[in-house]
Design a protein around this motif. Structure first.
Motif, PDB file in Angstrom:
ATOM      1  N   TYR A   1      47.694-129.296 -70.861  1.00 22.67           N
ATOM      2  CA  TYR A   1      48.038-129.356 -72.269  1.00 22.67           C
ATOM      3  C   TYR A   1      49.026-128.234 -72.566  1.00 22.67           C
ATOM      4  N   ARG A   2      49.690-128.337 -73.690  1.00 24.19           N
ATOM      5  CA  ARG A   2      50.537-127.233 -74.122  1.00 24.19           C
ATOM      6  C   ARG A   2      50.441-127.072 -75.627  1.00 24.19           C
TER       7      ARG A   2
ATOM      8  N   GLY B   1      45.556-119.992 -70.253  1.00 27.79           N
ATOM      9  CA  GLY B   1      46.923-120.349 -70.619  1.00 27.79           C
ATOM     10  C   GLY B   1      47.956-119.504 -69.907  1.00 27.79           C
ATOM     11  N   THR B   2      49.134-120.091 -69.733  1.00 27.96           N
ATOM     12  CA  THR B   2      50.266-119.380 -69.147  1.00 27.96           C
ATOM     13  C   THR B   2      51.519-119.727 -69.948  1.00 27.96           C
ATOM     14  N   GLN B   3      52.300-118.716 -70.257  1.00 29.53           N
ATOM     15  CA  GLN B   3      53.466-118.896 -71.118  1.00 29.53           C
ATOM     16  C   GLN B   3      54.654-119.417 -70.315  1.00 29.53           C
ATOM     17  N   VAL B   4      55.270-120.451 -70.846  1.00 30.11           N
ATOM     18  CA  VAL B   4      56.521-120.979 -70.298  1.00 30.11           C
ATOM     19  C   VAL B   4      57.577-120.852 -71.387  1.00 30.11           C
ATOM     20  N   THR B   5      58.670-120.183 -71.048  1.00 26.47           N
ATOM     21  CA  THR B   5      59.770-120.016 -71.995  1.00 26.47           C
ATOM     22  C   THR B   5      61.044-120.539 -71.357  1.00 26.47           C
TER      23      THR B   5
ATOM     24  N   THR C   1      59.189-125.024 -74.225  1.00 23.71           N
ATOM     25  CA  THR C   1      58.628-123.686 -74.423  1.00 23.71           C
ATOM     26  C   THR C   1      57.275-123.784 -75.118  1.00 23.71           C
ATOM     27  N   ALA C   2      56.251-123.220 -74.467  1.00 24.71           N
ATOM     28  CA  ALA C   2      54.891-123.331 -74.990  1.00 24.71           C
ATOM     29  C   ALA C   2      53.952-122.522 -74.101  1.00 24.71           C
ATOM     30  N   ILE C   3      52.726-122.396 -74.569  1.00 21.59           N
ATOM     31  CA  ILE C   3      51.650-121.925 -73.692  1.00 21.59           C
ATOM     32  C   ILE C   3      51.029-123.169 -73.061  1.00 21.59           C
ATOM     33  N   TYR C   4      50.927-123.170 -71.750  1.00 19.67           N
ATOM     34  CA  TYR C   4      50.387-124.303 -71.026  1.00 19.67           C
ATOM     35  C   TYR C   4      48.961-123.988 -70.581  1.00 19.67           C
ATOM     36  N   TYR C   5      48.061-124.931 -70.841  1.00 20.04           N
ATOM     37  CA  TYR C   5      46.652-124.768 -70.549  1.00 20.04           C
ATOM     38  C   TYR C   5      46.173-125.835 -69.574  1.00 20.04           C
ATOM     39  N   CYS C   6      45.327-125.416 -68.678  1.00 17.59           N
ATOM     40  CA  CYS C   6      44.650-126.311 -67.754  1.00 17.59           C
ATOM     41  C   CYS C   6      43.313-126.728 -68.380  1.00 17.59           C
ATOM     42  N   ASN C   7      42.937-127.977 -68.162  1.00 18.40           N
ATOM     43  CA  ASN C   7      41.697-128.500 -68.731  1.00 18.40           C
ATOM     44  C   ASN C   7      40.955-129.324 -67.696  1.00 18.40           C
ATOM     45  N   MET C   8      39.629-129.166 -67.656  1.00 21.58           N
ATOM     46  CA  MET C   8      38.775-130.011 -66.827  1.00 21.58           C
ATOM     47  C   MET C   8      37.678-130.594 -67.709  1.00 21.58           C
ATOM     48  N   ASP C   9      37.505-131.910 -67.605  1.00 21.33           N
ATOM     49  CA  ASP C   9      36.490-132.600 -68.402  1.00 21.33           C
ATOM     50  C   ASP C   9      35.359-133.050 -67.497  1.00 21.33           C
ATOM     51  N   THR C  10      34.216-132.397 -67.627  1.00 23.25           N
ATOM     52  CA  THR C  10      33.046-132.772 -66.837  1.00 23.25           C
ATOM     53  C   THR C  10      32.007-133.434 -67.715  1.00 23.25           C
ATOM     54  N   GLY C  11      32.427-133.776 -68.938  1.00 25.45           N
ATOM     55  CA  GLY C  11      31.479-134.152 -69.970  1.00 25.45           C
ATOM     56  C   GLY C  11      31.457-133.020 -70.984  1.00 25.45           C
ATOM     57  N   TYR C  12      31.780-131.868 -70.498  1.00 22.02           N
ATOM     58  CA  TYR C  12      32.093-130.697 -71.310  1.00 22.02           C
ATOM     59  C   TYR C  12      33.527-130.326 -70.966  1.00 22.02           C
ATOM     60  N   SER C  13      34.277-129.876 -71.973  1.00 22.28           N
ATOM     61  CA  SER C  13      35.688-129.569 -71.767  1.00 22.28           C
ATOM     62  C   SER C  13      35.873-128.084 -71.482  1.00 22.28           C
TER      63      SER C  13
ATOM     64  N   ARG D   1      35.380-122.258 -63.929  1.00 22.74           N
ATOM     65  CA  ARG D   1      36.415-121.295 -64.295  1.00 22.74           C
ATOM     66  C   ARG D   1      37.755-121.855 -63.862  1.00 22.74           C
ATOM     67  N   LEU D   2      38.731-121.783 -64.775  1.00 19.84           N
ATOM     68  CA  LEU D   2      40.087-122.264 -64.519  1.00 19.84           C
ATOM     69  C   LEU D   2      41.063-121.121 -64.744  1.00 19.84           C
ATOM     70  N   VAL D   3      41.916-120.877 -63.767  1.00 15.87           N
ATOM     71  CA  VAL D   3      42.874-119.784 -63.863  1.00 15.87           C
ATOM     72  C   VAL D   3      44.273-120.324 -63.616  1.00 15.87           C
ATOM     73  N   GLU D   4      45.115-120.261 -64.648  1.00 20.35           N
ATOM     74  CA  GLU D   4      46.501-120.725 -64.537  1.00 20.35           C
ATOM     75  C   GLU D   4      47.415-119.611 -64.064  1.00 20.35           C
ATOM     76  N   SER D   5      48.507-120.025 -63.423  1.00 19.16           N
ATOM     77  CA  SER D   5      49.560-119.101 -63.035  1.00 19.16           C
ATOM     78  C   SER D   5      50.860-119.888 -62.901  1.00 19.16           C
ATOM     79  N   GLY D   6      51.966-119.150 -62.775  1.00 21.27           N
ATOM     80  CA  GLY D   6      53.243-119.793 -62.517  1.00 21.27           C
ATOM     81  C   GLY D   6      54.178-119.883 -63.701  1.00 21.27           C
ATOM     82  N   GLY D   7      53.717-119.467 -64.871  1.00 24.06           N
ATOM     83  CA  GLY D   7      54.604-119.495 -66.025  1.00 24.06           C
ATOM     84  C   GLY D   7      55.678-118.424 -65.920  1.00 24.06           C
ATOM     85  N   GLY D   8      56.621-118.477 -66.852  1.00 22.99           N
ATOM     86  CA  GLY D   8      57.681-117.479 -66.850  1.00 22.99           C
ATOM     87  C   GLY D   8      58.846-117.913 -67.698  1.00 22.99           C
ATOM     88  N   LEU D   9      59.959-117.213 -67.512  1.00 19.79           N
ATOM     89  CA  LEU D   9      61.189-117.483 -68.246  1.00 19.79           C
ATOM     90  C   LEU D   9      62.169-118.194 -67.325  1.00 19.79           C
TER      91      LEU D   9
END
Length: 114
Positions: free
Chosen positions: A37-38, A107-111, A90-102, A3-11
């Motif tokens: 990624y974004r 996502g968290t919005q950055v404006t 400006t984009a939605i930013y996503y965290c990704n982990m590759d264990t052989g499965y992605s 499980r991946l949980v992003e935070s910290g986005g904003g305006l």
């Protein structure tokens, strides 16, 4: 189960800074390749930065010198320090982990306003 949980986005105004966080559970961020990624409106998801299990970092040309990817083993968290932000970041930013499965976070919005 990862499980991946992003935070910290904003305006933020152009030229400003933000730090994104991605807290992982189920796997360690230091044992796998982890990345940010974004997805900008109307565009495909694109790689921003990646850090491999051995610590090699790669950045998209558009963010080199402005963004820094890092990870904290104690908190099992991935970070993206973003400086000198531009409206085109400006984009939605996503965290990704590759264990052989992605695995992806939600996502968290950055404006960035001009």
């Amino acid at each position: 189960q990862v499980r991946l949980v992003e935070s910290g986005g904003g305006l933020v105004q152009a030229g400003g800074s933000l730090r994104l966080s991605c807290t992982a559970s189920g796997r360690h961020v230091t044992d796998n390749a982890v990345a940010w990624y974004r997805q900008r409106l109307g565009n495909r998801r694109e790689l921003v930065a990646i850090i491999t299990s051995v610590g090699i970092t790669v950045y998209a040309d558009s963010v080199k010198g402005r963004f820094t990817i890092s990870r904290d083993n104690a908190n099992n968290t991935l970070y993206l320090q973003m400086n000198s932000l531009k409206p085109e970041d400006t984009a939605i930013y996503y965290c990704n982990m590759d264990t052989g499965y992605s695995y992806w976070g939600q996502g968290t919005q950055v404006t960035v306003s001009s």
